[in-house]
Scaffold this active site. Sequence first.
Site, PDB file in Angstrom:
ATOM      1  N   ASP A  11       0.888  -1.168   0.000  1.00  8.19           N
ATOM      2  CA  ASP A  11       0.000   0.000   0.000  1.00  8.19           C
ATOM      3  C   ASP A  11       0.921   1.211   0.000  1.00  8.19           C
ATOM      4  O   ASP A  11       1.660   1.424   0.957  1.00  8.19           O
ATOM      5  CB  ASP A  11      -0.861  -0.056   1.268  1.00  8.19           C
ATOM      6  N   TYR A 230       0.946   0.338  15.113  1.00  9.39           N
ATOM      7  CA  TYR A 230      -0.011   0.092  14.036  1.00  9.39           C
ATOM      8  C   TYR A 230       0.304   0.960  12.827  1.00  9.39           C
ATOM      9  O   TYR A 230       0.372   2.172  12.921  1.00  9.39           O
ATOM     10  CB  TYR A 230      -1.442   0.370  14.518  1.00  9.39           C
ATOM     11  N   LYS A 233      -3.136  -2.715   8.197  1.00  5.92           N
ATOM     12  CA  LYS A 233      -3.325  -4.151   8.361  1.00  5.92           C
ATOM     13  C   LYS A 233      -2.326  -4.878   7.458  1.00  5.92           C
ATOM     14  O   LYS A 233      -1.806  -4.318   6.507  1.00  5.92           O
ATOM     15  CB  LYS A 233      -4.765  -4.480   7.978  1.00  5.92           C
TER      16      LYS A 233
HETATM   17  P1  13P Z   1      -4.897  -0.440   5.203  1.00  3.51           P
HETATM   18  O1  13P Z   1      -4.068  -1.415   6.011  1.00  3.51           O
HETATM   19  O2  13P Z   1      -5.590  -1.107   4.071  1.00  3.51           O
HETATM   20  O3  13P Z   1      -4.078   0.732   4.798  1.00  3.51           O
HETATM   21  O4  13P Z   1      -6.069   0.078   6.150  1.00  3.51           O
HETATM   22  C1  13P Z   1      -5.743   0.772   7.294  1.00  3.51           C
HETATM   23  C2  13P Z   1      -6.915   1.121   8.145  1.00  3.51           C
HETATM   24  O5  13P Z   1      -6.741   1.236   9.326  1.00  3.51           O
HETATM   25  C3  13P Z   1      -8.227   1.332   7.590  1.00  3.51           C
HETATM   26  O6  13P Z   1      -9.165   1.726   8.567  1.00  3.51           O
HETATM   27 MG    MG Z   2      -3.942   2.118   3.430  1.00  2.00          MG
HETATM   28 MG    MG Z   3      -4.692  -2.096   2.443  1.00  2.25          MG
END
Ligand code: 13P
Ligand code: MG
Ligand code: MG
Length: 375
Positions: A11, A230, A233
Amino acid sequence: MKLTLSVIKADIGSIGGHIGPSQKLLTAVKTFVAERGKDCLLDYYVGSTGDDIAILMTHRQGSDSPVIHGLAWDAFVTGTRVAKQQGLYGAGQDLLKEAFSGNVHGMGPAAVELEIEERPNEPFLLFAADKTDPGAFNFPLYLAFADAMNTPGLILSPKMSKGFRFVIMDVNHTAGDRVIELVAPEQMYDIAALLRDPERYVIESIWSRATGEQAARVATSRLHNIAGRYTGKDDPVMLVRTQMNFPATGEVLAPFAAAHYVAGGMRGSHNMPLMPVALGATTSYFDGPPLVSCAAFCVHDGRLTEPLDAFSHPFWDEVRHQVTRKALDMRRQGFFGAAMLPMGELEYTGITEKLGELDKGFKIRQVAARTDTAA
Ligand code: 13P
Ligand code: MG
Ligand code: MG
Ligand code: 13P
């Protein structure tokens, strides 16, 4: 000579929050891979699922090649520049290190690679999931490779009847790869005992016991184990070879009709059902529901066919409706209980500090000596 299929995904920025990459960003990554790949790649495909961009490459350099990993890393660095120019959200989100050092492991992007003796017909599936983590694939892989209720091939095909070997990783162990090998059908219950905890025990690969060939590989990186906080994800990718000595494509797709609950959705902190979506689909409701796409390919002498979109068929419309209903049901209970992930999974978010502060406010109540009890 063996053919290597490499998928590296990251990402590196998206429009309107964590929804999806811009066309300009996708084009920048594609153009870079086409240019740099001229000498080292046999073929490639670039696609997006939610806010993640996956680069599939075919080549003869084997797994963990600095040339191939370096190509993908540089493509993402180049893309990040475009993302920054456009002011995309989370530009460079998954590039956690400054300098490239040989391969992308531990640097943010997820990678899966299969080294194969190409069969005369070589069908395979590229799954990419957004707003969830690698454990999301435990459920469909268990059903596809170990459960005859899902996969009649386990009864009908003599080679498949010999079962499959599962390599399962303990992803909480950060000092190195902690793995166990178990075989189905003999150790079905042992496999089940581990896979029921998809945040800790994750299928890394699956192998045919009849031929020793590798059938599947999942990207098992855990971003919070790399970043210590964090960052997003661990949106996973997976390669699955199908047909012949492996499950049929339909046997691999079928478990996704269950719309099982996975870790993911809003802020990576919720349990939400996984929605099978079309290639290039974006994210919506409550930064989710978590989504999974499947690009089906055949490859010959390293040359890829065009991808066929396995979840664009009308059958999946009904599943998507079920996911919507299940997602709304879960969201009705907000942050309570099963709606959110357990504390162990939230500890990389700001809630740890909040609870630490609150903890100081707790007092042990002094209980007055009781005088009313009979001697
Ligand atoms: P991504 O990991 O897809 O960037 O999403 C992060 C997130 O916390 C969405 O609420
Ligand atoms: Mg993202
Ligand atoms: Mg993502
Ligand atoms: P075809 O007869 O269409 O090749 O299908 C064979 C099969 O086993 C599908 O699961």
